[in-house]
Design a protein around this motif. Structure first.
Motif, PDB file in Angstrom:
ATOM      1  N   PHE A   1      15.985  26.919   6.114  1.00 39.53           N
ATOM      2  CA  PHE A   1      14.781  27.204   6.894  1.00 39.53           C
ATOM      3  C   PHE A   1      13.711  26.114   6.710  1.00 39.53           C
ATOM      4  O   PHE A   1      13.718  25.397   5.700  1.00 39.53           O
ATOM      5  CB  PHE A   1      14.281  28.600   6.514  1.00 39.53           C
ATOM      6  CG  PHE A   1      15.346  29.652   6.756  1.00 39.53           C
ATOM      7  CD1 PHE A   1      15.559  30.170   8.032  1.00 39.53           C
ATOM      8  CD2 PHE A   1      16.203  30.047   5.732  1.00 39.53           C
ATOM      9  CE1 PHE A   1      16.577  31.086   8.265  1.00 39.53           C
ATOM     10  CE2 PHE A   1      17.227  30.974   5.966  1.00 39.53           C
ATOM     11  CZ  PHE A   1      17.408  31.490   7.242  1.00 39.53           C
TER      12      PHE A   1
ATOM     13  N   ARG B   1      28.336  24.832   4.958  1.00 40.60           N
ATOM     14  CA  ARG B   1      27.370  25.115   6.024  1.00 40.60           C
ATOM     15  C   ARG B   1      26.578  26.378   5.721  1.00 40.60           C
ATOM     16  O   ARG B   1      27.115  27.384   5.341  1.00 40.60           O
ATOM     17  CB  ARG B   1      28.101  25.299   7.367  1.00 40.60           C
ATOM     18  CG  ARG B   1      27.138  25.516   8.547  1.00 40.60           C
ATOM     19  CD  ARG B   1      27.650  26.518   9.551  1.00 40.60           C
ATOM     20  NE  ARG B   1      27.919  27.808   8.979  1.00 40.60           N
ATOM     21  CZ  ARG B   1      26.994  28.732   8.725  1.00 40.60           C
ATOM     22  NH1 ARG B   1      25.728  28.529   9.005  1.00 40.60           N
ATOM     23  NH2 ARG B   1      27.329  29.887   8.170  1.00 40.60           N
TER      24      ARG B   1
ATOM     25  N   TYR C   1      18.850  25.747  11.290  1.00 40.31           N
ATOM     26  CA  TYR C   1      19.201  27.155  11.535  1.00 40.31           C
ATOM     27  C   TYR C   1      18.893  27.548  12.964  1.00 40.31           C
ATOM     28  O   TYR C   1      18.074  26.924  13.633  1.00 40.31           O
ATOM     29  CB  TYR C   1      18.522  28.083  10.519  1.00 40.31           C
ATOM     30  CG  TYR C   1      17.197  28.702  10.915  1.00 40.31           C
ATOM     31  CD1 TYR C   1      16.020  27.967  10.895  1.00 40.31           C
ATOM     32  CD2 TYR C   1      17.122  30.047  11.285  1.00 40.31           C
ATOM     33  CE1 TYR C   1      14.810  28.560  11.238  1.00 40.31           C
ATOM     34  CE2 TYR C   1      15.911  30.642  11.624  1.00 40.31           C
ATOM     35  CZ  TYR C   1      14.757  29.899  11.595  1.00 40.31           C
ATOM     36  OH  TYR C   1      13.576  30.474  11.930  1.00 40.31           O
TER      37      TYR C   1
ATOM     38  N   SER D   1      17.390  30.212  15.433  1.00 42.69           N
ATOM     39  CA  SER D   1      16.377  31.280  15.445  1.00 42.69           C
ATOM     40  C   SER D   1      16.369  31.896  16.842  1.00 42.69           C
ATOM     41  O   SER D   1      16.379  31.172  17.835  1.00 42.69           O
ATOM     42  CB  SER D   1      15.015  30.661  15.138  1.00 42.69           C
ATOM     43  OG  SER D   1      13.992  31.579  15.391  1.00 42.69           O
ATOM     44  N   SER D   2      16.359  33.233  16.889  1.00 46.91           N
ATOM     45  CA  SER D   2      16.456  33.869  18.213  1.00 46.91           C
ATOM     46  C   SER D   2      15.378  34.941  18.423  1.00 46.91           C
ATOM     47  O   SER D   2      15.692  36.092  18.686  1.00 46.91           O
ATOM     48  CB  SER D   2      17.844  34.491  18.366  1.00 46.91           C
ATOM     49  OG  SER D   2      18.106  35.345  17.251  1.00 46.91           O
ATOM     50  N   PRO D   3      14.098  34.543  18.294  1.00 46.95           N
ATOM     51  CA  PRO D   3      13.047  35.544  18.499  1.00 46.95           C
ATOM     52  C   PRO D   3      12.945  35.928  19.978  1.00 46.95           C
ATOM     53  O   PRO D   3      13.242  35.107  20.854  1.00 46.95           O
ATOM     54  CB  PRO D   3      11.774  34.816  18.052  1.00 46.95           C
ATOM     55  CG  PRO D   3      12.066  33.378  18.322  1.00 46.95           C
ATOM     56  CD  PRO D   3      13.553  33.204  18.082  1.00 46.95           C
TER      57      PRO D   3
ATOM     58  N   TYR E   1      25.625  22.786  13.672  1.00 45.45           N
ATOM     59  CA  TYR E   1      25.453  23.220  12.270  1.00 45.45           C
ATOM     60  C   TYR E   1      26.331  22.356  11.345  1.00 45.45           C
ATOM     61  O   TYR E   1      25.889  21.879  10.303  1.00 45.45           O
ATOM     62  CB  TYR E   1      25.927  24.674  12.127  1.00 45.45           C
ATOM     63  CG  TYR E   1      24.875  25.773  12.005  1.00 45.45           C
ATOM     64  CD1 TYR E   1      24.190  25.978  10.807  1.00 45.45           C
ATOM     65  CD2 TYR E   1      24.637  26.661  13.043  1.00 45.45           C
ATOM     66  CE1 TYR E   1      23.287  27.044  10.668  1.00 45.45           C
ATOM     67  CE2 TYR E   1      23.732  27.720  12.912  1.00 45.45           C
ATOM     68  CZ  TYR E   1      23.055  27.905  11.715  1.00 45.45           C
ATOM     69  OH  TYR E   1      22.166  28.946  11.573  1.00 45.45           O
TER      70      TYR E   1
ATOM     71  N   SER F   1      22.464  28.365   6.742  1.00 40.93           N
ATOM     72  CA  SER F   1      21.178  28.277   7.419  1.00 40.93           C
ATOM     73  C   SER F   1      20.129  27.864   6.395  1.00 40.93           C
ATOM     74  O   SER F   1      20.036  28.472   5.326  1.00 40.93           O
ATOM     75  CB  SER F   1      20.814  29.633   8.026  1.00 40.93           C
ATOM     76  OG  SER F   1      21.722  29.942   9.057  1.00 40.93           O
TER      77      SER F   1
END
Ligand SMILES: Cc1cc2nc3c(=O)[nH]c(=O)nc-3n(C[C@H](O)[C@H](O)[C@H](O)COP(=O)(O)O)c2cc1C
Length: 170
Positions: free
Chosen positions: A18, A14, A138, A140-142, A127, A16
Motif C-alpha cells: 500500500f 507477489r 495494489y 483498489s476498487s472503491p 502485479y 499487495s
C-alpha cells in the motif's frame, strides 16, 4: 535459477503493498512501460483486448486525487463525512508514484464476465511485473470510481474497475 524457479518465486512473492510503504523514488519510464506492456499479454477471448489503462502521474495524478476527494465529499451526508477518510484518499494517490485506472471495455463479442476476467488477468501480469522489478502495487476498487468524470472518459460500454497504485520500495 531456472525459469520454473524464477516464475514460482515471483508468483509466491507477489503481494499487495500500500502507498504508505512506497518511497519517493520515481519509477523509471522504462519499468513503467514494461509493467503496462506485460498487461497486454493476458489471455483474452476472441482477442477483444478489453483493457483500457490510463496512467496518472504528476499534475494529472494530483487532479485525480482532488476529484476523488470531491466525489467522496459530495456523496456523504454531512454527519457521515469523515475527515480522516477524505485525507486518506488524497494521501494514497499523492504518495503513489503512478496510478493506473483499470477500465474494461465491453465489446459485445463475448460475455461481459469474460472481459472482466481478461482485464483481471492483465492486472495480475502488472502485479507480477511490479514484483519482479521491486515495485509496490495494489488494486483498489472503491465505489467512488463509478463517479469519476473529469479524469476519465468512460464510454457507455465501459466500466472502471478500480485504480492500480504503484510506488518504489527502496
Ligand atoms: C478485484 C480486486 C479488488 C481489490 N480491491 C481492493 C480494495 O478496494 N482495497 C484494498 O485494500 N485492497 C483491494 N484489493 C487487494 C486485496 O485486498 C488483496 O489482494 C488481498 O488482501 C490479498 O492480499 P495480497 O494481494 O497481498 O495477496 C483488491 C484485489 C482485487 C483482486
Amino acid at each position: 535459477m531456472n525459469k520454473e524457479e524464477i516464475l514460482k518465486e515471483i508468483i509466491e512473492q507477489r503481494k499487495s503493498i500500500f502507498p504508505k510503504d512506497y518511497t519517493d523514488k520515481e519509477i523509471s519510464q522504462e519499468i513503467l512501460d514494461e509493467i503496462l506492456n506485460s498487461a497486454t499479454f493476458a489471455p483474452n477471448h476472441k482477442h477483444t483486448k478489453p483493457w483500457r489503462f490510463k496512467v496518472f502521474r504528476g499534475s494529472e495524478k494530483a487532479k485525480l486525487a482532488l476529484e476523488m476527494q470531491a466525489i467522496y465529499k459530495a456523496a456523504q451526508p454531512g454527519h457521515l463525512f469523515l475527515e480522516k477518510k477524505y485525507n486518506d484518499i488524497g494521501f494514497k494517490i499523492n504518495k503513489a508514484d503512478a496510478v493506473v485506472s483499470i477500465i474494461v471495455n465491453f465489446s459485445g463479442m463475448v460475455p461481459e464476465w469474460e472481459e472482466i476476467a481478461a482485464v483481471s488477468m492483465a492486472v495480475q501480469n502488472m502485479y507480477l511485473t511490479c514484483t519482479a522489478n521491486g515495485i509496490g502495487c495494489y488494486w483498489s476498487s472503491p465505489k467512488i470510481v463509478d463517479h469519476l468524470k473529469e479524469s476519465l472518459t468512460i464510454e457507455e460500454n465501459q466500466k472502471c474497475l478500480g485504480l492500480f497504485y504503484m510506488g518504489s520500495l527502496e
